[in-house]
Design an enzyme around this catalytic site. Structure first.
Site, mmCIF file in Angstrom:
data_model
loop_
_atom_site.group_PDB
_atom_site.id
_atom_site.type_symbol
_atom_site.label_atom_id
_atom_site.label_comp_id
_atom_site.label_asym_id
_atom_site.label_seq_id
_atom_site.Cartn_x
_atom_site.Cartn_y
_atom_site.Cartn_z
ATOM 1 N N LYS A 18 23.047 70.604 7.500
ATOM 2 C CA LYS A 18 21.712 69.602 7.183
ATOM 3 C C LYS A 18 21.716 68.334 8.922
ATOM 4 C CE LYS A 18 22.535 64.126 6.498
ATOM 5 N NZ LYS A 18 22.782 63.719 5.687
ATOM 6 N N LYS A 20 26.646 68.906 10.343
ATOM 7 C CA LYS A 20 25.544 67.513 10.222
ATOM 8 C C LYS A 20 25.797 67.570 11.818
ATOM 9 C CE LYS A 20 24.793 63.325 8.301
ATOM 10 N NZ LYS A 20 25.193 61.652 8.509
HETATM 11 C C1 PBG Z 1 24.931 58.935 6.769
HETATM 12 C C2 PBG Z 1 23.959 59.699 6.122
HETATM 13 C C3 PBG Z 1 22.776 60.067 7.366
HETATM 14 C C4 PBG Z 1 21.486 60.480 6.282
HETATM 15 C C5 PBG Z 1 22.471 61.425 5.367
HETATM 16 N N1 PBG Z 1 23.446 60.429 5.198
HETATM 17 C C6 PBG Z 1 22.008 58.847 7.671
HETATM 18 C C7 PBG Z 1 22.596 60.185 9.505
HETATM 19 O O1 PBG Z 1 22.955 61.118 9.664
HETATM 20 O O2 PBG Z 1 21.912 59.291 10.400
HETATM 21 C C8 PBG Z 1 20.297 60.910 6.777
HETATM 22 C C9 PBG Z 1 19.808 61.614 5.335
HETATM 23 C C10 PBG Z 1 17.817 61.359 5.142
HETATM 24 O O3 PBG Z 1 17.698 61.767 6.492
HETATM 25 O O4 PBG Z 1 17.562 62.123 4.562
HETATM 26 N N2 PBG Z 1 24.863 57.910 6.046
#
Ligand code: PBG
Length: 332
Positions: free
Chosen positions: A258, A206
């Protein structure tokens, strides 16, 4: 002799790749990658204390749901044949520990029970397992005295949150916090309470990203600063394989990359190395970019939507989380 560029000659058969592109039927026959509704997972937001669904300005077409409208959306996912739904909660009150996350009456746990009651086993119900929606400071974990995210103290919170979600009936827990050891820690907590069958979807790679911007509005995030001290740094590639090895060793059942679009090389590398299903998340900013350009008439919304999804699929993702899931399924 064939002419330069492989053009036809009298001696050699002519090599013409265009032959396989001559009709829609021919192109369909030889299509190497296909999208299917069962591969798509719809991320959804449910907000505490509202009577009507609330639009999200930076994500046209996406709303913060009431429990009631969320259940209706889950039924639409079933009818469309989607693979799953991923729930994010937006609580009324936040605190430093994110105590709404593991409160059985917290919005995400209440919503999970309602959705699981409604759809049973006809749709895989997933929950985001991370503290950022619940903390007053907006970070994905609890903070130490110096204001940094405390990895190991956060693992205790994730274990409690995972148990609350399992008790609420979640089929899959999406561990999105990027703490070291989160998969093993949550797995052990689940197993100790008899939740051996609850699946862990690990956000393996991520990356920290500006494309999370619209999501911050969607969950009313209070974050100041960024998550660069725990999410991966975009210039790095091999570290994704290190995260993969660790998540697999700790028992991850599904792994995820992601954001998807800017990191398709990582999707491909991880997919080549992973013995478990690979998901990719087309995040909020990827969605909103397409919508914004289409709204200006600069691109064709449906075409670019499907092209973006096929690209993610072709890179090697078996499952795709996308805010377009229902729209795409309607076209497939
Ligand atoms: C963290 C989380 C995020 C997203 C999904 N889970 C936010 C982040 O990491 O800042 C982002 C998903 C998106 O932008 O569609 N709980």
């Amino acid at each position: 002799m064939p002419a330069a560029g492989g053009m036809p000659s009298g001696t050699f058969p002519s090599v013409r790749p265009r032959r396989l592109r001559t009709s829609a039927a021919m192109r369909r026959l030889v299509a190497q990658t296909r999208l299917h509704p069962a591969d798509l997972i719809l991320p959804v937001f449910v907000r505490e204390g509202i009577d009507e669904p609330q639009p999200i300005g930076a994500m046209p077409g996406v709303v913060q749901h009431t429990i009631e409208s969320l259940v209706a959306e889950a039924h639409r996912c079933v009818d469309a044949g989607l693979g799953g739904i991923m729930l994010f909660g937006v609580p009324l009150a936040k605190d430093a520990e994110g105590s709404g996350a593991d409160d059985p009456e917290g919005i995400l746990n209440v919503a999970t029970r309602a959705v699981v009651d409604a759809v049973g086993d006809r749709l895989v119900v997933m929950t985001d397992l991370c503290l950022d929606e619940f903390t007053s400071h907006g970070h994905c974990g609890v903070l130490d005295a110096a204001g940094r995210v405390d990895n190991d103290a956060t693992l205790q919170r994730y274990a409690a949150m995972g148990l609350a979600q399992a008790h609420a009936g979640a089929h899959v827990l999406g561990l999105s916090g990027m703490m070291d050891g989160q998969v093993g820690h949550v797995r052990a907590a689940l197993d100790a309470e008899g939740f051996q069958d609850v699946v862990i979807l690990a956000y393996t790679a991520k990356y920290t990203s500006g494309l999370y911007g619209p999501f911050r509005e969607a969950v009313a995030s209070s974050l100041v600063g960024d998550r660069a001290a725990y999410q991966q740094d975009p210039p790095n590639a091999t570290e994704a394989l290190r995260e993969l090895a660790q998540d697999l060793a700790e028992g991850a059942d599904i792994i995820m990359v992601k954001p998807a679009g800017p990191h398709l090389d990582i999707v491909a590398a991880v997919a080549a190395a992973s013995p478990v299903p690979v998901a990719a998340y087309q995040i909020s900013g990827e969605y909103s970019q397409i919508i914004a350009a289409a709204d200006r008439g600069w691109i064709d919304r449906d075409r670019v939507m499907l092209e973006s999804l096929i690209g993610i699929r072709r890179a090697g993702a078996q499952l795709i989380l996308t805010y377009f899931a229902l729209d795409a399924a309607a076209l497939l």
